[in-house]
Design a protein around this motif. Structure first.
Motif, PDB file in Angstrom:
ATOM      1  N   GLY A  77       0.790  -1.220   0.000  1.00 52.28           N
ATOM      2  CA  GLY A  77       0.000   0.000   0.000  1.00 52.28           C
ATOM      3  C   GLY A  77       0.828   1.278   0.000  1.00 52.28           C
ATOM      4  O   GLY A  77       0.279   2.363   0.088  1.00 52.28           O
ATOM      5  N   MET A  78       2.139   1.152  -0.089  1.00 56.24           N
ATOM      6  CA  MET A  78       3.007   2.329  -0.095  1.00 56.24           C
ATOM      7  C   MET A  78       3.694   2.432  -1.450  1.00 56.24           C
ATOM      8  O   MET A  78       4.080   1.421  -2.036  1.00 56.24           O
ATOM      9  CB  MET A  78       4.051   2.227   1.011  1.00 56.24           C
ATOM     10  N   GLY A  79       3.865   3.654  -1.923  1.00 57.95           N
ATOM     11  CA  GLY A  79       4.455   3.864  -3.239  1.00 57.95           C
ATOM     12  C   GLY A  79       5.926   3.522  -3.334  1.00 57.95           C
ATOM     13  O   GLY A  79       6.407   3.097  -4.381  1.00 57.95           O
ATOM     14  N   TRP A  80       6.661   3.688  -2.245  1.00 55.48           N
ATOM     15  CA  TRP A  80       8.103   3.455  -2.293  1.00 55.48           C
ATOM     16  C   TRP A  80       8.434   2.021  -2.664  1.00 55.48           C
ATOM     17  O   TRP A  80       9.418   1.782  -3.353  1.00 55.48           O
ATOM     18  CB  TRP A  80       8.780   3.849  -0.981  1.00 55.48           C
ATOM     19  N   ILE A  81       7.615   1.074  -2.222  1.00 59.52           N
ATOM     20  CA  ILE A  81       7.920  -0.329  -2.511  1.00 59.52           C
ATOM     21  C   ILE A  81       7.786  -0.614  -4.001  1.00 59.52           C
ATOM     22  O   ILE A  81       8.539  -1.414  -4.565  1.00 59.52           O
ATOM     23  CB  ILE A  81       7.069  -1.297  -1.653  1.00 59.52           C
ATOM     24  N   HIS A  82       6.856   0.059  -4.653  1.00 56.32           N
ATOM     25  CA  HIS A  82       6.681  -0.139  -6.101  1.00 56.32           C
ATOM     26  C   HIS A  82       7.878   0.440  -6.866  1.00 56.32           C
ATOM     27  O   HIS A  82       8.322  -0.155  -7.855  1.00 56.32           O
ATOM     28  CB  HIS A  82       5.355   0.461  -6.564  1.00 56.32           C
ATOM     29  N   ALA A  83       8.378   1.572  -6.398  1.00 56.04           N
ATOM     30  CA  ALA A  83       9.582   2.143  -7.008  1.00 56.04           C
ATOM     31  C   ALA A  83      10.776   1.215  -6.777  1.00 56.04           C
ATOM     32  O   ALA A  83      11.594   1.003  -7.684  1.00 56.04           O
ATOM     33  CB  ALA A  83       9.854   3.532  -6.437  1.00 56.04           C
ATOM     34  N   LYS A  84      10.866   0.631  -5.579  1.00 58.96           N
ATOM     35  CA  LYS A  84      11.960  -0.302  -5.290  1.00 58.96           C
ATOM     36  C   LYS A  84      11.860  -1.531  -6.180  1.00 58.96           C
ATOM     37  O   LYS A  84      12.866  -2.003  -6.723  1.00 58.96           O
ATOM     38  CB  LYS A  84      11.939  -0.720  -3.819  1.00 58.96           C
ATOM     39  N   ILE A  85      10.660  -2.059  -6.333  1.00 61.50           N
ATOM     40  CA  ILE A  85      10.466  -3.232  -7.197  1.00 61.50           C
ATOM     41  C   ILE A  85      10.874  -2.903  -8.629  1.00 61.50           C
ATOM     42  O   ILE A  85      11.517  -3.713  -9.303  1.00 61.50           O
ATOM     43  CB  ILE A  85       9.022  -3.747  -7.106  1.00 61.50           C
ATOM     44  N   ALA A  86      10.541  -1.710  -9.090  1.00 60.55           N
ATOM     45  CA  ALA A  86      10.940  -1.297 -10.444  1.00 60.55           C
ATOM     46  C   ALA A  86      12.463  -1.250 -10.566  1.00 60.55           C
ATOM     47  O   ALA A  86      13.027  -1.687 -11.582  1.00 60.55           O
ATOM     48  CB  ALA A  86      10.330   0.061 -10.779  1.00 60.55           C
ATOM     49  N   LEU A  87      13.134  -0.753  -9.540  1.00 63.28           N
ATOM     50  CA  LEU A  87      14.600  -0.719  -9.564  1.00 63.28           C
ATOM     51  C   LEU A  87      15.186  -2.129  -9.532  1.00 63.28           C
ATOM     52  O   LEU A  87      16.176  -2.412 -10.204  1.00 63.28           O
ATOM     53  CB  LEU A  87      15.136   0.107  -8.397  1.00 63.28           C
ATOM     54  N   VAL A  88      14.566  -3.025  -8.778  1.00 61.76           N
ATOM     55  CA  VAL A  88      15.037  -4.412  -8.733  1.00 61.76           C
ATOM     56  C   VAL A  88      14.859  -5.069 -10.096  1.00 61.76           C
ATOM     57  O   VAL A  88      15.735  -5.804 -10.555  1.00 61.76           O
ATOM     58  CB  VAL A  88      14.332  -5.207  -7.612  1.00 61.76           C
ATOM     59  N   VAL A  89      13.748  -4.793 -10.760  1.00 65.32           N
ATOM     60  CA  VAL A  89      13.561  -5.303 -12.125  1.00 65.32           C
ATOM     61  C   VAL A  89      14.680  -4.770 -13.015  1.00 65.32           C
ATOM     62  O   VAL A  89      15.254  -5.511 -13.826  1.00 65.32           O
ATOM     63  CB  VAL A  89      12.165  -4.933 -12.677  1.00 65.32           C
ATOM     64  N   GLY A  90      15.024  -3.500 -12.858  1.00 66.24           N
ATOM     65  CA  GLY A  90      16.143  -2.931 -13.609  1.00 66.24           C
ATOM     66  C   GLY A  90      17.455  -3.633 -13.303  1.00 66.24           C
ATOM     67  O   GLY A  90      18.262  -3.887 -14.204  1.00 66.24           O
ATOM     68  N   LEU A  91      17.675  -3.995 -12.052  1.00 65.49           N
ATOM     69  CA  LEU A  91      18.896  -4.721 -11.678  1.00 65.49           C
ATOM     70  C   LEU A  91      18.920  -6.123 -12.265  1.00 65.49           C
ATOM     71  O   LEU A  91      19.971  -6.613 -12.670  1.00 65.49           O
ATOM     72  CB  LEU A  91      19.026  -4.786 -10.156  1.00 65.49           C
ATOM     73  N   VAL A  92      17.768  -6.762 -12.315  1.00 64.23           N
ATOM     74  CA  VAL A  92      17.691  -8.094 -12.930  1.00 64.23           C
ATOM     75  C   VAL A  92      18.021  -7.986 -14.419  1.00 64.23           C
ATOM     76  O   VAL A  92      18.762  -8.812 -14.962  1.00 64.23           O
ATOM     77  CB  VAL A  92      16.310  -8.729 -12.698  1.00 64.23           C
ATOM     78  N   ILE A  93      17.514  -6.957 -15.070  1.00 53.27           N
ATOM     79  CA  ILE A  93      17.831  -6.734 -16.495  1.00 53.27           C
ATOM     80  C   ILE A  93      19.325  -6.437 -16.656  1.00 53.27           C
ATOM     81  O   ILE A  93      19.971  -6.952 -17.583  1.00 53.27           O
ATOM     82  CB  ILE A  93      16.964  -5.596 -17.067  1.00 53.27           C
ATOM     83  N   TYR A  94      19.885  -5.640 -15.763  1.00 56.51           N
ATOM     84  CA  TYR A  94      21.326  -5.343 -15.790  1.00 56.51           C
ATOM     85  C   TYR A  94      22.126  -6.639 -15.640  1.00 56.51           C
ATOM     86  O   TYR A  94      23.086  -6.865 -16.383  1.00 56.51           O
ATOM     87  CB  TYR A  94      21.664  -4.360 -14.664  1.00 56.51           C
ATOM     88  N   HIS A  95      21.722  -7.478 -14.707  1.00 54.74           N
ATOM     89  CA  HIS A  95      22.386  -8.762 -14.493  1.00 54.74           C
ATOM     90  C   HIS A  95      22.315  -9.616 -15.763  1.00 54.74           C
ATOM     91  O   HIS A  95      23.310 -10.189 -16.195  1.00 54.74           O
ATOM     92  CB  HIS A  95      21.710  -9.481 -13.317  1.00 54.74           C
ATOM     93  N   TRP A  96      21.132  -9.688 -16.350  1.00 52.94           N
ATOM     94  CA  TRP A  96      20.944 -10.454 -17.589  1.00 52.94           C
ATOM     95  C   TRP A  96      21.847  -9.892 -18.693  1.00 52.94           C
ATOM     96  O   TRP A  96      22.503 -10.650 -19.416  1.00 52.94           O
ATOM     97  CB  TRP A  96      19.479 -10.414 -18.015  1.00 52.94           C
ATOM     98  N   TYR A  97      21.898  -8.567 -18.810  1.00 55.88           N
ATOM     99  CA  TYR A  97      22.716  -7.932 -19.838  1.00 55.88           C
ATOM    100  C   TYR A  97      24.202  -8.223 -19.613  1.00 55.88           C
ATOM    101  O   TYR A  97      24.959  -8.387 -20.575  1.00 55.88           O
ATOM    102  CB  TYR A  97      22.441  -6.431 -19.881  1.00 55.88           C
ATOM    103  N   CYS A  98      24.617  -8.302 -18.349  1.00 50.36           N
ATOM    104  CA  CYS A  98      26.003  -8.692 -18.054  1.00 50.36           C
ATOM    105  C   CYS A  98      26.289 -10.079 -18.639  1.00 50.36           C
ATOM    106  O   CYS A  98      27.390 -10.326 -19.142  1.00 50.36           O
ATOM    107  CB  CYS A  98      26.254  -8.692 -16.549  1.00 50.36           C
ATOM    108  N   GLY A  99      25.311 -10.972 -18.569  1.00 49.47           N
ATOM    109  CA  GLY A  99      25.469 -12.299 -19.167  1.00 49.47           C
ATOM    110  C   GLY A  99      25.592 -12.223 -20.682  1.00 49.47           C
ATOM    111  O   GLY A  99      26.388 -12.961 -21.289  1.00 49.47           O
TER     112      GLY A  99
END
Length: 140
Positions: A77-99
């Motif tokens: 119910g808080m907006g910050w967690i959604h922003a954090k999840i979006a950043l984590v998705v970005g980190l997962v994409i970064y990790h994939w791109y490193c591969g």
């Protein structure tokens, strides 16, 4: 009590994953510079082993984070967690791109300079800073 164990392991796993996210692109900086074949092979092997080691850390980091969110209700119910999840998705994409970059190096197809990888290496630092700001300050 389970909440504290999951949170402890989440912090440990995220810290370990980030150590790899910081170091792997640094290996790419060295790989992008001219080296003799044996040195290049050593760097490629180092990068490959590190990437293989990082993958389960990333999966477990995301898994424990999802457990904190879905099971324990952290940030619901808080907006910050959604922003954090979006950043984590970005980190997962970064990790994939490193591969993907590693695959290019293995195939001898890298076209990027060491300067590119020096800048590329800063992305996880900035993303970690943003995640920490969100988690500590919970601005929205």
């Amino acid at each position: 009590m389970a909440y504290f164990w999951v949170k402890t392991f989440h912090i440990l796993l995220v810290t370990s994953w980030f150590a790899g996210l910081f170091y792997l692109p640094r290996i790419y900086v060295n790989m992008a510079q001219p080296h003799d074949a044996p040195t290049q092979q050593v760097l490629t092997n180092m990068a490959h082993r590190l990437y293989r080691f990082m993958l389960p850390l990333a999966v477990l980091s995301v898994g424990t984070g999802l457990a904190l969110f879905l099971h324990f209700g952290i940030g619901k119910g808080m907006g910050w967690i959604h922003a954090k999840i979006a950043l984590v998705v970005g980190l997962v994409i970064y990790h994939w791109y490193c591969g993907r970059i590693l695959q290019h190096f293995k195939a001898g197809l890298n076209q990027r300079s060491h300067v590119y990888f020096r800048w590329f290496n800063e992305i996880p630092v900035l993303m970690l800073l943003l995640v920490l700001i969100l988690v500590v300050f919970k601005p929205f």
